[in-house]
Design an enzyme around this catalytic site. Structure first.
Site, PDB file in Angstrom:
ATOM      1  NE  ARG A   1      -5.535   2.386  16.797  1.00 28.18           N
ATOM      2  CZ  ARG A   1      -4.723   2.317  15.729  1.00 28.18           C
ATOM      3  NH1 ARG A   1      -4.109   3.388  15.276  1.00 28.18           N
ATOM      4  NH2 ARG A   1      -4.523   1.178  15.119  1.00 28.18           N
TER       5      ARG A   1
ATOM      6  CD  GLU B   1      -9.456   3.161   8.473  1.00 28.17           C
ATOM      7  OE1 GLU B   1      -9.199   2.801   9.615  1.00 28.17           O
ATOM      8  OE2 GLU B   1      -8.758   2.852   7.495  1.00 28.17           O
ATOM      9  CB  ALA B   2      -9.673  10.566   9.182  1.00 30.98           C
ATOM     10  CG  ASN B   3      -6.908   6.150   6.289  1.00 34.48           C
ATOM     11  OD1 ASN B   3      -7.861   5.901   5.548  1.00 34.48           O
ATOM     12  ND2 ASN B   3      -6.418   5.254   7.126  1.00 34.48           N
TER      13      ASN B   3
ATOM     14  N   GLY C   1      -1.252  -0.769  14.620  1.00 31.40           N
ATOM     15  CA  GLY C   1      -1.310  -2.137  14.113  1.00 31.40           C
ATOM     16  C   GLY C   1      -0.293  -2.375  13.007  1.00 31.40           C
TER      17      GLY C   1
ATOM     18  CB  SER D   1      -0.943  -0.062   1.207  1.00 35.04           C
ATOM     19  OG  SER D   1      -1.788   1.033   1.238  1.00 35.04           O
TER      20      SER D   1
HETATM   21  C1  16G Z   1      -4.062  -0.425   7.936  1.00 36.09           C
HETATM   22  C2  16G Z   1      -5.537  -0.492   7.725  1.00 36.09           C
HETATM   23  C3  16G Z   1      -6.144   0.892   7.731  1.00 36.09           C
HETATM   24  C4  16G Z   1      -5.788   1.597   9.023  1.00 36.09           C
HETATM   25  C5  16G Z   1      -4.308   1.568   9.261  1.00 36.09           C
HETATM   26  C6  16G Z   1      -4.011   2.040  10.650  1.00 36.09           C
HETATM   27  C7  16G Z   1      -6.727  -2.095   6.359  1.00 36.09           C
HETATM   28  C8  16G Z   1      -6.866  -2.695   4.998  1.00 36.09           C
HETATM   29  N1  16G Z   1      -5.823  -1.142   6.457  1.00 36.09           N
HETATM   30  O1  16G Z   1      -3.433   0.250   6.880  1.00 36.09           O
HETATM   31  O2  16G Z   1      -7.521   0.752   7.618  1.00 36.09           O
HETATM   32  O3  16G Z   1      -6.229   2.916   9.007  1.00 36.09           O
HETATM   33  O4  16G Z   1      -3.836   0.239   9.147  1.00 36.09           O
HETATM   34  O5  16G Z   1      -2.664   1.914  10.898  1.00 36.09           O
HETATM   35  O6  16G Z   1      -7.407  -2.473   7.292  1.00 36.09           O
HETATM   36  P1  16G Z   1      -2.102   1.960  12.361  1.00 36.09           P
HETATM   37  O7  16G Z   1      -2.708   0.807  13.126  1.00 36.09           O
HETATM   38  O8  16G Z   1      -0.642   1.859  12.180  1.00 36.09           O
HETATM   39  O9  16G Z   1      -2.515   3.272  12.946  1.00 36.09           O
HETATM   40 ZN    ZN Z   2      -3.726   1.224   0.271  1.00 30.60          ZN
END
Ligand code: 16G
Ligand code: ZN
Length: 542
Positions: free
Chosen positions: A497, A370-372, A500, A64
């Site tokens: 948080r 999502e805001a993104n 992920g 991505s």
């Molecule tokens: C991943 C997620 C996205 C989320 C981002 C948060 C999918 C397909 N993609 O890119 O939705 O906004 O993680 O990232 O679920 P973070 O946990 O590092 O903040």
């Molecule tokens: Zn993507």
């Protein structure tokens, strides 16, 4: 199982000693050189998942918006959804098994998930434009083949295109043809019909500059160009021929840095948007005459779509249940505007597409973003049938016309997952039909000032959250401290948080002014640093 074949192929794709990875919100992501064994094993897992579901499964090779050197892989379930959570655990087990344990782990998964190894397996594969993606997708093919599965390699596709073809294949063509041509035809037909309506009401030609993050979006927009109505002129920037993927450009860069991407010359009031590297996110923006940059993020996209769909549903006289799903990162001003002005129920869920998608399925019309900039709209089967029937049979002209617009919206939206190309066409169609400029859209509400920060800690899992990640349950005392800090500022809100996708804790704060949002975010970062085992030097003020 062909035990000899398995030994031979796993030796070709060996697991580096001591490496453990986890199937997270975005599947597996890491440096590309660490992923060959993971790809091979995800090919195997897709074959098993196909046997367990009796359907075609997708495997997408992409990281991505991550840097070009990274790569990743995720599995797509039969209706184009994210892999079922119960299988995420199998994915992690299989990816981390030592080479000599592979056969045992496969047998265990087959037992736990009641997989009949005699059944046929079918897998669709897609990949992004990273230099490493071709070879890694070959490892996926080896994994499918070693377990006797069939595959179709779609080659270079956007992530949402792969989700789309998987869904088409498993719904016997009801959702469309499982080909890229089928995708282009379906979307462009719906879009052309919508745009025609706006042209008849005197709308001028539309122009849009698109930053493709030097990724797959540019290639796919070029393929789609012949299908576009001439009334819409798009100019593609960052098409990957000159610069590196996602480097200083793309939706994530623009959202995080709140500034235009490199390589796109923006004149005042021109409409611009950015895709991310695999074209499943989109954000819009423009520069005003004073030279100020204005970002129109996923929250505002959700708002525009909500207003439009709500008006149409009122016109067709249907009391379909509509709702918006957001995460804690949605700007508080958007939530307030949606609830108070648009008057649509808003729900907050945990970060990650699967959570938003799941919640949105509860409604006749579920809009999630999502805001993104990742998001889409889901229509329940019942709602879709009602709308299609009204579009065909309704006697009242105004109602029938409104139903036709809704029907085209249903066809234009990629309901399997957020899709930058589809979302862009949806937005362009709505702006054209409503005769809105980007500036008018942007002026619907003003974002509350906000700040997003990262804190490094020894183990980010010491932070456990509840209430859709808006409150910290552990470590002890952290939430109390955040509550006390939030009280110091007006119109304020803050949460933390564990990420992920990165080894950091994320801190988000909103307040009445940018200075206050910055100060609150900094103070909360210090609280995380002190109470959750901060690493390195303490966070510095912004
Ligand atoms: C991943 C997620 C996205 C989320 C981002 C948060 C999918 C397909 N993609 O890119 O939705 O906004 O993680 O990232 O679920 P973070 O946990 O590092 O903040
Ligand atoms: Zn993507």
């Amino acid at each position: 199982m062909d035990v000899e074949g398995l030994k031979k192929y796993s030796a070709l794709h060996p697991k580096p000693a001591g490496l453990t990875l986890q199937y997270g919100t975005a599947g597996f992501r890491s440096k590309a050189q660490q992923l060959e064994h993971v790809m091979f094993r995800m090919g195997m897992l897709a074959a098993l998942r196909s046997r367990a579901t009796g359907a075609t499964i997708g495997v997408m090779v992409t990281a991505s918006h991550n840097p070009e050197e990274d790569n990743g892989v995720k599995l797509v379930d039969p209706l184009g959804e994210m892999l079922h959570p119960s299988w995420e655990e199998y994915a992690t087990q299989l990816a981390n098994a030592e080479d000599q344990e592979l056969q045992k782990i496969v047998t265990e998964i087959c037992q736990k998930a009641a997989v009949n190894q005699q059944k046929d397996a079918s897998v669709f594969i897609g990949r992004d434009t990273r230099p490493s993606s071709k070879e890694l997708s070959q490892a996926v093919i080896d994994g499918i083949s070693v377990l006797g599965g069939q595959y179709h390699d779609y080659g270079l596709v956007t992530t949402p295109q792969l989700h789309y073809v998987v869904c088409c294949q498993n719904t016997q063509g009801q959702y469309g043809k499982p080909t890229l041509e089928g995708y282009y035809q379906k979307l462009s037909k719906a879009f052309t019909e919508l745009i025609k309506k706006s042209l008849s009401s005197g709308e001028a030609q539309r122009q849009l500059k698109i930053d493709c993050a030097n990724g797959i979006g540019a290639l796919k927009l070029a393929e789609m160009e012949t299908y576009f109505p001439k009334e819409v002129q798009i100019q593609v920037y960052n098409d990957g021929t000159k610069e590196k993927l996602n480097h200083l450009c793309g939706a994530d860069f623009v959202k995080v840095h709140q500034k235009p991407p490199k390589g796109l010359d923006m004149k005042p009031n021109e409409s611009c948007c950015s895709f991310d590297g695999d074209a499943d996110r989109i954000v819009y923006y423009y520069k005003d005459t004073a030279g100020h940059f204005h970002l129109i993020d996923g929250d505002k996209i959700a708002t525009l779509i909500s207003i439009f769909l709500k008006e149409l549903l009122a016109k067709v006289g249907q009391t379909l249940k509509m709702a918006v799903v957001q995460t804690a990162y949605a700007n508080g001003s958007s939530t307030r505007y949606l609830e108070e002005t648009v008057q649509v129920p808003v729900y907050c869920v945990k970060t990650g597409v699967k959570h938003l998608h799941h919640k949105a399925q509860e409604f006749d019309v579920g809009i999630y973003f999502e805001a993104n900039g990742h998001g889409t709209v889901l229509f329940s089967k019942a709602a879709e049938n009602t709308i299609r029937q009204l579009a065909k049979e309704e006697k009242d002209d105004a109602k029938r016309e409104a139903a036709k617009v809704l029907e085209n919206m249903i066809d234009l939206i990629n309901q399997t997952v957020g899709d930058a190309i589809s979302d862009m066409l949806v937005i362009e169609a709505i702006l054209a039909l409503k005769g809105l400029t980007l500036q008018q859209w942007d002026a619907l509400y003003t974002d509350f000032p906000s700040r997003l920060l990262k804190v490094q800690v020894a183990d980010r899992q010491v932070i456990d959250t509840t209430d859709a990640e808006r409150r910290a349950v552990t470590p002890p005392g952290l939430q109390e401290k955040i509550d006390a800090l939030v009280k110091k500022y007006k119109l304020s809100r803050a949460f933390v948080r564990p990420s992920g996708t990165e080894d950091v804790v994320r801190v988000y704060a909103e307040a009445d002014t940018q200075e206050n949002a910055d100060a609150l975010a900094h103070e909360v970062s210090l609280a995380v640093y002190h109470l959750a085992g901060g690493k390195g030097a303490p966070p510095q003020p912004i």
